[in-house]
Design an enzyme around this catalytic site. Structure first.
Site, PDB file in Angstrom:
ATOM      1  N   GLY A  58       0.817  -1.209   0.000  1.00 47.65           N
ATOM      2  CA  GLY A  58       0.000   0.000   0.000  1.00 47.65           C
ATOM      3  C   GLY A  58       0.846   1.252   0.000  1.00 47.65           C
ATOM      4  O   GLY A  58       2.054   1.204  -0.267  1.00 47.65           O
ATOM      5  N   ASN A  59       0.227   2.368   0.257  1.00 46.38           N
ATOM      6  CA  ASN A  59       0.952   3.632   0.328  1.00 46.38           C
ATOM      7  C   ASN A  59       0.348   4.482   1.440  1.00 46.38           C
ATOM      8  O   ASN A  59      -0.652   4.113   2.041  1.00 46.38           O
ATOM      9  CB  ASN A  59       0.920   4.340  -1.028  1.00 46.38           C
ATOM     10  CG  ASN A  59      -0.492   4.637  -1.465  1.00 46.38           C
ATOM     11  OD1 ASN A  59      -1.169   5.480  -0.874  1.00 46.38           O
ATOM     12  ND2 ASN A  59      -0.973   3.925  -2.485  1.00 46.38           N
TER      13      ASN A  59
END
Ligand code: CTP
Length: 416
Positions: free
Chosen positions: A220-221
Site C-alpha cells: 500500500g501507500n
C-alpha cells in the site's frame, strides 16, 4: 434526540434485498419511523414477516389495498425521506421515466421528500448506456445515488454493481435529511458561498489502493485521502454532483457524495471508467499502486517456507489517468496529481512538466511528499500546471483551501 421522522424504505427485486433488512434496522435504531414499501419481486428475495418485525410496521406492497385512504398518497406525503435499496436497473429506469405502475412508484411520485437510491445490479447492466442515462437523469433531478461499490457480485464474478453497505446508505440518507431540513452549512471560504458548480458532474478518486499479497497482507501507500476528500467536500458545497471513488480513506467521506469504495488499482480503474463516462470534470487524487503482486496466495505466506529473504514478483498496473485521458468524452476536463519527493522547486516543476506530457491530462497538481509532508497532514502546498507546462496557480494552506483554489482554476479556465 430529534423528533421521529418517517422514512419510507422502498425495496425492489434484487438479490441485495436481503441487505435492505440492515438498512431498515439502522433507521429504527436511530429512532425513525420506518414504512417499508416492497415490490412483489422484492418479496421473492426477503420475507414480509422479517421486514414487518424489523420495521415494527406493516409492509405495504399492493397499490389496490387501502384505496379508501389513498394509501400511495398518504405514504408519499408522510415521508420525510425515501430510500430505495436495492434499486434494480428496472426500478431505476421506471423512476427516470416517472412510471407509477406499483405502490412504490406511486409513493415516490406523490412525495416531495428527498430521494436516495442504492443501485444494485450486474456490472454489464450498470455500465449499459440506458442505465447510465437513467442515473444521469435522476441525478439531474436531485436524486442522491449511493454506490454501487465494486466487489464480489452474486455469482462468481467481480465488478461494479454491488449494493453499498447498509451503513453507507444510512449515512448518506441521514445526510440528505439533514441537508433538506437545515440551512446550508456556512461556507468554508468566500469563493464557496456561491453554488457556482451546480449542474456539474464531478468524479474524484481519493485515498490509496492496496494490492493483496495474501489474505492478511497488502502493498500500500501512505495516502490518507484527505486532499481528495477536501476536493469532494468543496465541490459538493459549491453545488456539484460528486462521485467519490474511495480507496481506503483514513477519514470519513463528506456527506452528499456518491461513494464508490474500491480496494485495488484494477478496481479503481473499473470504477473510474464507469463513473467518468458522463463526468464534466475528473480529478485523480488517489495514490494508485503502480505494481501488484503477480500472484496472490490463498493462504498466509509463512516464513518457515520463505526463509531469510523473500522475493515478490510484481506486474505493472494500468495507468488509470493515462487511460481516462486517452478515452475521454469531448469537453471533459481531467486533472491529475503528481506526488514527488524532489526538494528543489525548479526540478520539481520539471518533473511535473514531464508527467503531464506523459499522462495526457489537462492539469496537474504538483504536490511535494515526504516522510512528513503531503500525506496524512491537514495542510498542503501545491503548484497547478496546464498542458503547456505553464503555472496556472499556486496554493498553500489547509487542504480545504487548496481544494477550492484547484476547483477555481480548472473550472473557470478553459482547458489549455
Ligand atoms: N496514476 C494512475 N494510475 C497509476 C499510477 C498513477 O492513474 N497506475 C495517477 C495518479 O492518480 C495521479 C497521477 O497518475 O493523478 C500521478 O501519480 P504519481 O504517483 O505521481 O506518478 P506515477 O504515474 O506513479 O509515476 P512515478 O511513480 O514515476 O512518479
Amino acid at each position: 434526540m430529534s423528533p421521529a421522522r418517517t422514512i419510507v424504505v422502498g425495496i425492489t427485486g434484487g438479490i441485495a434485498a436481503y441487505k435492505a433488512v440492515g438498512v431498515v434496522r439502522a433507521f429504527v435504531l436511530h429512532g425513525d419511523v420506518v414504512q417499508v414499501v416492497a415490490t412483489d419481486a422484492a418479496l421473492r428475495f426477503v420475507g414480509k414477516p422479517t421486514l414487518e418485525a424489523i420495521s415494527r410496521n406493516p409492509v405495504h406492497t399492493d397499490l389496490y389495498e387501502g384505496v379508501a385512504e389513498v394509501r400511495h398518497v398518504a405514504i408519499g406525503q408522510s415521508a420525510d425521506l425515501i430510500v430505495v435499496a436495492p434499486a434494480t436497473a428496472n426500478s431505476i429506469a421506471k423512476l427516470a421515466a416517472g412510471l407509477a405502475d406499483d405502490l412504490l412508484g406511486n409513493t415516490i411520485l406523490a412525495s416531495t421528500a428527498p430521494l436516495v437510491i442504492a443501485p444494485a445490479m450486474h456490472t454489464e447492466m450498470w455500465n449499459n448506456p440506458a442505465t447510465i442515462a437513467n442515473i444521469a437523469t435522476l441525478r439531474s433531478r436531485g436524486v442522491i445515488v449511493v454506490g454501487p461499490g465494486t466487489g464480489q457480485l452474486t455469482g462468481s464474478d467481480v465488478g461494479a454493481g454491488r449494493m453499498a453497505e447498509p451503513e453507507t446508505i444510512v449515512a448518506a440518507a441521514l445526510a440528505a435529511l439533514e441537508a433538506a431540513g437545515s440551512v446550508a452549512e456556512p461556507a468554508h471560504t468566500a469563493s464557496a458561498v456561491e453554488p457556482d458548480l451546480a449542474g456539474m458532474n464531478i468524479v474524484i478518486s481519493a485515498g490509496g489502493t492496496r494490492e493483496p499479497l495474501d489474505p492478511v497482507r497488502f502493498l500500500g501507500n501512505r495516502s490518507s485521502g484527505k486532499q481528495g476528500i477536501a476536493l469532494a467536500s468543496a465541490a459538493v458545497s459549491r453545488g456539484a454532483s460528486v462521485t467519490l471513488v474511495a480507496a481506503h480513506l483514513e477519514v470519513p467521506p463528506p456527506e452528499g457524495v456518491t461513494l464508490v469504495p474500491v480496494a485495488t488499482a484494477l478496481e479503481l480503474e473499473t470504477a473510474m471508467r464507469a463513473a467518468a463516462a458522463d463526468a464534466d470534470l475528473v480529478i485523480m487524487a488517489a495514490a494508485v499502486a503502480d505494481y501488484r503482486p503477480v500472484s496472490v496466495r490463498d493462504a498466509k505466506i509463512k516464513k518457515e517456507d520463505t526463509g531469510d529473504t523473500l522475493t515478490i514478483e510484481l506486474v505493472k498496473n494500468p495507468d488509470v489517468l493515462v487511460g481516462l485521458s486517452a478515452d475521454r468524452p469531448r469537453e471533459q476536463v481531467i486533472v491529475g496529481f503528481a506526488a514527488e519527493t524532489e526538494t528543489d522547486a525548479d526540478a520539481l516543476l520539471e518533473l511535473g512538466r514531464g508527467k503531464i506530457a506523459r499522462k495526457g491530462c489537462d492539469y496537474l497538481v504538483i504536490n511535494r511528499v515526504g516522510w512528513s509532508e503531503g500525506f496524512a497532514t491537514d495542510g498542503n502546498d501545491v503548484v497547478l500546471i496546464d498542458r503547456s507546462g505553464d503555472i496556472v496557480t499556486r496554493a498553500s494552506g489547509t487542504k480545504m483551501l487548496v481544494a477550492d483554489r484547484i476547483l477555481d482554476a480548472v473550472v473557470t479556465r478553459p482547458s489549455a
